[in-house]
Design a protein around this motif. Structure first.
Motif, PDB file in Angstrom:
ATOM      1  N   ASN A 168       0.819  -1.210   0.000  1.00 30.04           N
ATOM      2  CA  ASN A 168       0.000   0.000   0.000  1.00 30.04           C
ATOM      3  C   ASN A 168       0.853   1.260   0.000  1.00 30.04           C
ATOM      4  O   ASN A 168       0.464   2.286  -0.572  1.00 30.04           O
ATOM      5  CB  ASN A 168      -0.953  -0.005   1.194  1.00 30.04           C
ATOM      6  CG  ASN A 168      -2.166  -0.876   0.951  1.00 30.04           C
ATOM      7  OD1 ASN A 168      -2.588  -1.072  -0.183  1.00 30.04           O
ATOM      8  ND2 ASN A 168      -2.729  -1.420   2.015  1.00 30.04           N
ATOM      9  N   LYS A 169       2.010   1.220   0.638  1.00 32.08           N
ATOM     10  CA  LYS A 169       2.925   2.360   0.581  1.00 32.08           C
ATOM     11  C   LYS A 169       3.396   2.584  -0.859  1.00 32.08           C
ATOM     12  O   LYS A 169       3.509   3.727  -1.318  1.00 32.08           O
ATOM     13  CB  LYS A 169       4.114   2.134   1.505  1.00 32.08           C
ATOM     14  CG  LYS A 169       3.763   2.207   2.991  1.00 32.08           C
ATOM     15  CD  LYS A 169       4.960   1.886   3.874  1.00 32.08           C
ATOM     16  CE  LYS A 169       4.578   1.967   5.355  1.00 32.08           C
ATOM     17  NZ  LYS A 169       5.692   1.591   6.243  1.00 32.08           N
ATOM     18  N   GLN A 170       3.645   1.481  -1.564  1.00 31.69           N
ATOM     19  CA  GLN A 170       4.076   1.603  -2.949  1.00 31.69           C
ATOM     20  C   GLN A 170       2.940   2.137  -3.822  1.00 31.69           C
ATOM     21  O   GLN A 170       3.166   2.956  -4.719  1.00 31.69           O
ATOM     22  CB  GLN A 170       4.552   0.243  -3.471  1.00 31.69           C
ATOM     23  CG  GLN A 170       5.325   0.305  -4.780  1.00 31.69           C
ATOM     24  CD  GLN A 170       6.687   0.976  -4.617  1.00 31.69           C
ATOM     25  OE1 GLN A 170       7.237   1.036  -3.514  1.00 31.69           O
ATOM     26  NE2 GLN A 170       7.231   1.494  -5.710  1.00 31.69           N
ATOM     27  N   LYS A 171       1.719   1.699  -3.543  1.00 24.87           N
ATOM     28  CA  LYS A 171       0.562   2.214  -4.287  1.00 24.87           C
ATOM     29  C   LYS A 171       0.433   3.724  -4.099  1.00 24.87           C
ATOM     30  O   LYS A 171       0.162   4.463  -5.054  1.00 24.87           O
ATOM     31  CB  LYS A 171      -0.721   1.532  -3.817  1.00 24.87           C
ATOM     32  CG  LYS A 171      -0.846   0.063  -4.162  1.00 24.87           C
ATOM     33  CD  LYS A 171      -2.146  -0.478  -3.572  1.00 24.87           C
ATOM     34  CE  LYS A 171      -2.247  -1.970  -3.619  1.00 24.87           C
ATOM     35  NZ  LYS A 171      -3.511  -2.456  -2.998  1.00 24.87           N
ATOM     36  N   LEU A 172       0.597   4.189  -2.852  1.00 25.75           N
ATOM     37  CA  LEU A 172       0.502   5.626  -2.595  1.00 25.75           C
ATOM     38  C   LEU A 172       1.578   6.377  -3.373  1.00 25.75           C
ATOM     39  O   LEU A 172       1.306   7.448  -3.944  1.00 25.75           O
ATOM     40  CB  LEU A 172       0.632   5.905  -1.098  1.00 25.75           C
ATOM     41  CG  LEU A 172       0.560   7.385  -0.696  1.00 25.75           C
ATOM     42  CD1 LEU A 172      -0.779   7.994  -1.089  1.00 25.75           C
ATOM     43  CD2 LEU A 172       0.806   7.546   0.808  1.00 25.75           C
TER      44      LEU A 172
END
Length: 310
Positions: free
Chosen positions: A139-143
């Motif tokens: 999810n950090k990478q998605k952000l």
């Protein structure tokens, strides 16, 4: 209006020497507007160093780089107005919620299109109401990808952008990059995953130990790939037929077992194998690093397999 003809990125003798043979050395590279350029190489090859130089985050030992005609060091602030950037290590935003991070970064860029943010978050199934520190790695990478894409930049500079993403979100990312380039953007994508680059890139540069050792179109990249094939037979082994098959090399026979490598299409090898009675057939694909070592040293690795199909 930025301008340097059709050139989005230009590097001339770009060097960052960290000593002891580490860094980037004499990079000459041109990436044209509208291209999706893959920057391939093993971990530690110099990909992130190149990107940090392009983003003006570190100073070159010598040489120069420009983006849309703007000097990457002298005009670093102006360059960033045209670039959507995903770093290799996502910045830590602590207790800020995803929505607050989007607002913060959007404010620095002069505003943000809320509809575009919603579109991207729906595509990645990302909840902006959660705090950053509660996000999983994926999810950090998605952000980070949302932040890079949300202002529809002229140039995307993406350092290992699918790290931590599951296969479904990797496909989503690939389609978003395709969409961006169809709309006129340019993409510069670093990766050590050959298949990822094959899916979306039109041209690739290959870097190893700080040196650009190849600059190829996607069609030429396919020539780098080979598979190791192992077949077991009952009865005679069709060794001569396999040796004469197009694209086949490094043929070895031990008892009832035959191994070889194949470049390109499998059809000639399969036709040759049908001249015997194969009871087991395994094809293995080498790792990207092993492909590079094999290609540039002119050798075939003995133990390069990372995946197999039967």
């Amino acid at each position: 209006m930025t301008g340097s003809g059709e050139v989005a990125i230009r590097a001339e003798g770009l060097t960052k020497d960290y000593g002891s043979g580490r860094g980037l050395f004499g990079l000459d590279l041109v990436v044209h507007r509208g291209e999706t350029f893959g920057y391939l190489g093993p971990n530690g090859a110099g990909k992130s160093t190149t990107i940090r130089l392009l983003m003006g985050m570190i100073q070159a030992t010598r040489g120069r780089a420009s983006i849309f005609g703007l000097d990457c060091r002298r005009d670093a602030v102006e360059v960033k107005r045209h670039v959507g950037y995903v770093p290799g290590d996502v910045p830590q935003f602590g207790g800020l919620r995803g929505s607050e991070v989007v607002s913060y970064v959007g404010a620095m860029r002069g505003g943000v299109d809320s509809a575009r943010v919603r579109e991207l978050c729906e595509a990645f199934d990302l909840d902006l109401h959660r705090k950053f520190r509660e996000y999983s790695r994926g999810n950090k990478q998605k952000l980070a990808l949302v932040l890079a894409l949300m202002n529809r930049p002229e140039l995307l500079i993406l350092d290992e952008p699918t790290s931590g993403l599951d296969p479904l979100n990797q496909q989503t990312f690939q389609e978003l990059v395709r969409q961006a380039t169809r709309d006129g953007a340019t993409a510069f994508l670093s990766s050590h995953v050959l298949s990822e680059v094959e899916h979306i890139c039109t041209r690739v540069g290959i870097i190893r130990e700080g040196h650009l050792v190849g600059d190829r179109t996607l069609e030429e990249l396919h020539e780098l790939r080979f598979h190791t094939v192992e077949a077991e037979f009952t009865g005679p082994v069709p060794e001569e037929a396999v040796r004469s098959a197009a694209g086949v090399g490094d043929v070895r026979v031990e008892g009832s077992r035959l191994t070889c490598t194949v470049h390109g299409e499998f059809a000639p090898l399969l036709d040759a194998l049908r001249q015997g009675h194969a009871v087991n057939l395994v094809s293995t694909e080498p790792s990207l690093e092993s492909i590079f070592l094999a290609y540039y040293r002119g050798t075939q690795p003995d133990d390069a397999a990372t995946s197999a199909t039967t």
